[in-house]
Design a protein around this motif. Structure first.
Motif, PDB file in Angstrom:
ATOM      1  N   ASN A 209       3.035  -1.571  -0.736  1.00  0.00           N
ATOM      2  CA  ASN A 209       3.499  -2.737  -1.492  1.00  0.00           C
ATOM      3  C   ASN A 209       4.776  -3.306  -0.894  1.00  0.00           C
ATOM      4  OD1 ASN A 209       1.378  -2.572  -3.414  1.00  0.00           O
ATOM      5  ND2 ASN A 209       2.437  -0.910  -4.434  1.00  0.00           N
ATOM      6  N   TRP A 210       5.662  -2.427  -0.415  1.00  0.00           N
ATOM      7  CA  TRP A 210       6.861  -2.900   0.273  1.00  0.00           C
ATOM      8  C   TRP A 210       6.490  -3.595   1.580  1.00  0.00           C
ATOM      9  CZ3 TRP A 210      11.377  -3.310  -2.012  1.00  0.00           C
ATOM     10  CH2 TRP A 210      11.691  -2.463  -3.059  1.00  0.00           C
ATOM     11  N   LEU A 211       5.593  -2.993   2.354  1.00  0.00           N
ATOM     12  CA  LEU A 211       5.194  -3.596   3.629  1.00  0.00           C
ATOM     13  C   LEU A 211       4.532  -4.958   3.416  1.00  0.00           C
ATOM     14  CD1 LEU A 211       3.768  -0.473   5.496  1.00  0.00           C
ATOM     15  CD2 LEU A 211       5.861  -1.725   6.059  1.00  0.00           C
ATOM     16  N   ASP A 212       3.781  -5.093   2.314  1.00  0.00           N
ATOM     17  CA  ASP A 212       3.112  -6.364   2.036  1.00  0.00           C
ATOM     18  C   ASP A 212       4.100  -7.505   1.797  1.00  0.00           C
ATOM     19  OD1 ASP A 212       0.602  -5.300   2.338  1.00  0.00           O
ATOM     20  OD2 ASP A 212       0.250  -4.997   0.198  1.00  0.00           O
ATOM     21  N   ASP A 219       0.510  -4.362   9.260  1.00  0.00           N
ATOM     22  CA  ASP A 219       0.424  -4.356  10.725  1.00  0.00           C
ATOM     23  C   ASP A 219      -0.641  -3.381  11.214  1.00  0.00           C
ATOM     24  OD1 ASP A 219       1.200  -5.421  13.152  1.00  0.00           O
ATOM     25  OD2 ASP A 219       2.825  -3.994  13.473  1.00  0.00           O
ATOM     26  N   GLU A 220      -1.800  -3.398  10.558  1.00  0.00           N
ATOM     27  CA  GLU A 220      -2.877  -2.469  10.890  1.00  0.00           C
ATOM     28  C   GLU A 220      -4.095  -3.150  11.524  1.00  0.00           C
ATOM     29  OE1 GLU A 220      -2.176   0.828   7.328  1.00  0.00           O
ATOM     30  OE2 GLU A 220      -3.606  -0.807   7.002  1.00  0.00           O
TER      31      GLU A 220
END
Length: 276
Positions: A209-212, A219-220
């Motif tokens: 959720n933070w990465l989103d 970044d996958e």
């Protein structure tokens, strides 16, 4: 492939952000509606007397509630004979300890359950520094009955049912899959209220959720196995490297260690039929 961002004035940025906010609010309201609908699902009574091996000795499913009326069980991928845990499950579990007091305050007990003997995964728990309760279902059918653990015979016979669908015979990459099951205890018994699997578990991963929120996001996209970058939290060192072409690989000791690599990605199965 992400496009280069437009560089605009603050006023233009604000207009774009407000437009996107409307979409976010739609999603929030939809999530609330789905959660309310989930709470209205019917229940199934649990009649099997499951007995687990945990830090408090042998305990029944009823005793795992620890005096509360609600129980969440995370089906942790750690099979008998495995030398290490599933990195993706470890990623999920890194988010649990801090939530425990808050769950307990709302009449919820949390435990993780694995098929391996407790002595096997307890070493890994100590290495990770986790405090949550982790019990072994070794010797009972709990994880099999909730469709997250399969024998070699199951897989060869095509008797695999996961994420509410059946899969034909053939090589699978691993004999354990992740999931969450939820139970309620009342005077008239224990009831199964909900289970979710595959991408239904995404919401449990706070780091996602933070990465989103970031420009690169998770970044996958360029990875053959979406969670190939994930490591146990003590394995991000100076030698950390992500092989974008690496398929999912079963843990050492898995009965599927010699199966065709990349046949399925159980922990993040977006590109397969197991997607939620």
């Amino acid at each position: 492939m992400k496009t280069s961002p437009r560089i605009v004035s603050r006023a233009e940025w604000l207009a774009a952000r407000q437009q996107h906010l409307r979409r976010e609010k739609e999603l929030t309201r939809m999530r609330d509606a789905i959660a309310a609908e989930r709470r209205q699902l019917p229940w199934v009574k649990v009649d099997t007397n499951y007995v687990f091996d945990g830090p408090d000795g042998k305990q029944t499913l009823a005793e795992l509630f620890a005096g509360r009326s609600q129980l969440i069980v995370y089906h942790f991928m750690f099979g008998e004979g495995w030398e290490d845990a599933c990195p993706s499950c470890a990623f999920v579990m890194d988010h649990i300890d801090g939530a425990l007091p808050h769950l307990n305050a709302r009449d919820v007990t949390f435990v993780a359950s694995s098929n391996a003997p407790r002595s096997t995964f307890d070493r890994f728990r100590q290495r990770m520094g986790w405090k949550f309760k982790w019990v072994s279902a070794h010797g009972n059918r709990f994880n099999a009955d909730f469709h997250v653990a399969f024998t070699k015979h199951d897989m060869e016979a095509g008797d695999v049912y996961y994420n509410y669908q059946s899969f034909p015979a053939g090589p699978l990459p691993v004999e354990e899959f992740p999931g969450v099951s939820v139970f309620v205890r009342r005077d008239d018994g224990i009831f199964h209220t909900y289970s979710t699997y595959a991408r239904g578990l995404d919401i449990l991963i706070g780091a996602y959720n933070w990465l989103d929120l970031t420009f690169k996001g998770r970044d996958e996209e360029g990875l053959a196995h979406h969670m190939a970058w994930v490591r146990p939290h003590d394995r991000y060192d100076n030698d950390y490297h992500v092989d974008a072409n690496a398929p999912y690989g079963p843990p050492k000791g898995s009965i599927c260690a010699q199966c065709a690599p990349g046949a399925l990605n159980p922990a993040a199965p977006r590109e397969h039929a197991m997607s939620a």
